[in-house]
Motif scaffolding. Structure first.
Motif, PDB file in Angstrom:
ATOM      1  N   HIS A  14       0.941  -1.204   0.077  1.00 22.36           N
ATOM      2  CA  HIS A  14      -0.032   0.121   0.056  1.00 22.36           C
ATOM      3  C   HIS A  14       1.098   1.231   0.021  1.00 22.36           C
ATOM      4  O   HIS A  14       1.595   1.548   1.148  1.00 22.36           O
ATOM      5  N   HIS A  16       1.412   5.042  -2.236  1.00 23.09           N
ATOM      6  CA  HIS A  16       1.162   5.911  -3.410  1.00 23.09           C
ATOM      7  C   HIS A  16       2.233   6.631  -4.188  1.00 23.09           C
ATOM      8  O   HIS A  16       2.992   7.357  -3.694  1.00 23.09           O
ATOM      9  N   HIS A  51      -5.571   5.818  -5.263  1.00 24.66           N
ATOM     10  CA  HIS A  51      -6.874   5.886  -5.166  1.00 24.66           C
ATOM     11  C   HIS A  51      -7.701   5.636  -6.560  1.00 24.66           C
ATOM     12  O   HIS A  51      -7.555   6.434  -7.226  1.00 24.66           O
ATOM     13  N   GLU A  85      -5.897   1.029  -4.995  1.00 25.78           N
ATOM     14  CA  GLU A  85      -6.572   1.101  -3.619  1.00 25.78           C
ATOM     15  C   GLU A  85      -8.009   1.270  -4.010  1.00 25.78           C
ATOM     16  O   GLU A  85      -8.483   2.444  -4.577  1.00 25.78           O
ATOM     17  N   ASP A 199       1.504   3.181   3.100  1.00 28.24           N
ATOM     18  CA  ASP A 199       0.506   4.105   2.631  1.00 28.24           C
ATOM     19  C   ASP A 199       0.985   5.450   2.525  1.00 28.24           C
ATOM     20  O   ASP A 199       0.767   6.421   2.854  1.00 28.24           O
ATOM     21  N   HIS A 201       2.719   8.844   0.839  1.00 24.53           N
ATOM     22  CA  HIS A 201       2.009   9.782  -0.106  1.00 24.53           C
ATOM     23  C   HIS A 201       2.871  10.712  -0.776  1.00 24.53           C
ATOM     24  O   HIS A 201       3.005  11.274  -1.940  1.00 24.53           O
TER      25      HIS A 201
END
Ligand SMILES: [Fe+2]
Length: 250
Positions: A14, A16, A51, A85, A199, A201
């Motif tokens: 996970h 980005h 996303h 995701e 996760d 970003h």
């Protein structure tokens, strides 16, 4: 498999990492900076997970290939895989779900985001739908969804039906507050969480697996069990997949 000096070969499920598609990195340069940070954190493989609501899912494989070429040109030893995701409000067709899914045929699974603002009932409905379409489920950051963590909030039901849980490294190290940290550590200590991922970003919300493993060990997890959550467990999910989830009862 490439190991770093400490013998680590971590995998992020996970993360980005695609530039300019969602609230992750905005430029390829920023993606490469994040990738360098991930490598320094002991990571050798990342499943990119924009996303679904922000990206044309059909473009993700091509965008991943562009990132792969840029990594190669920059000499960054990182394997990247296309992924997405998925959230409860996303309505993906069969082709898009296959781009989002990981694992071998018959044991494909999807990263399904636990909601930060929407209701947990919607998550259970989406889990049921995806299970009905033959997918296993990895629930992203359940600890960040207070409603899901409450007794009877649905987490046990997801686990009973075969879903696995992915904790955020940022939760484990306390960046989302004490309640989230305590819930994340309890899910790890009780063996209910399978995987930890960053996760990430952006560089300021970057890879944190080393810090998360240290926090897990500090909270009483055996060092090899903590390391497994960022290496062997995600490796097994990519290589061996996950049985389709049974549809939660609603
Ligand atoms: Fe995410």
């Amino acid at each position: 498999m490439i190991l770093d000096g400490a013998g680590r070969a971590r995998i992020e499920l996970h993360f980005h990492l695609l530039p300019g598609v969602d609230d992750g990195p905005q430029t390829m340069e920023e993606s490469l900076e994040l990738a360098r940070l991930a490598v320094a954190d002991g990571t050798r493989t990342i499943t990119v997970t924009p996303h679904a609501r922000f990206v044309d899912v059909r473009t993700v494989p091509e965008r991943t290939e562009e990132l792969r070429a840029a990594l190669r040109a920059a000499g960054i030893p990182l394997e990247v895989r296309a992924g997405v995701e998925v959230a409860q409000e996303d309505d993906l067709d069969a082709d898009e779900l296959e781009i989002a899914a990981q694992g071998p045929p018959g044991r494909r699974w999807i990263l399904l985001e636990a909601p930060l603002v929407l209701d947990a009932a919607g998550l259970l409905d989406k889990a049921a739908e995806l299970a009905g379409r033959g997918y296993g489920l990895l629930i992203g950051h359940p600890e960040r969804c207070a409603e899901l963590m409450e007794p009877g909030g649905g987490l046990d039901e997801l686990l009973t039906r075969g879903a696995l849980l992915q904790l955020n490294a940022s939760s484990v190290i306390g960046r989302h507050g004490e309640r989230v940290r305590a819930d994340a550590l309890e899910l790890a200590r009780s063996g209910r969480a399978a995987v930890v991922a960053s996760d990430a970003h952006r560089p300021t919300r970057g890879p944190a697996l080393t810090a998360a493993v240290a926090a897990l060990v500090g909270a009483g997890l055996a060092p090899d069990a903590a390391e497994r959550m960022v290496s062997a467990a995600p490796a097994a999910l990519l290589e061996r997949g996950l049985a389709p989830a049974a549809a939660p009862r609603r």
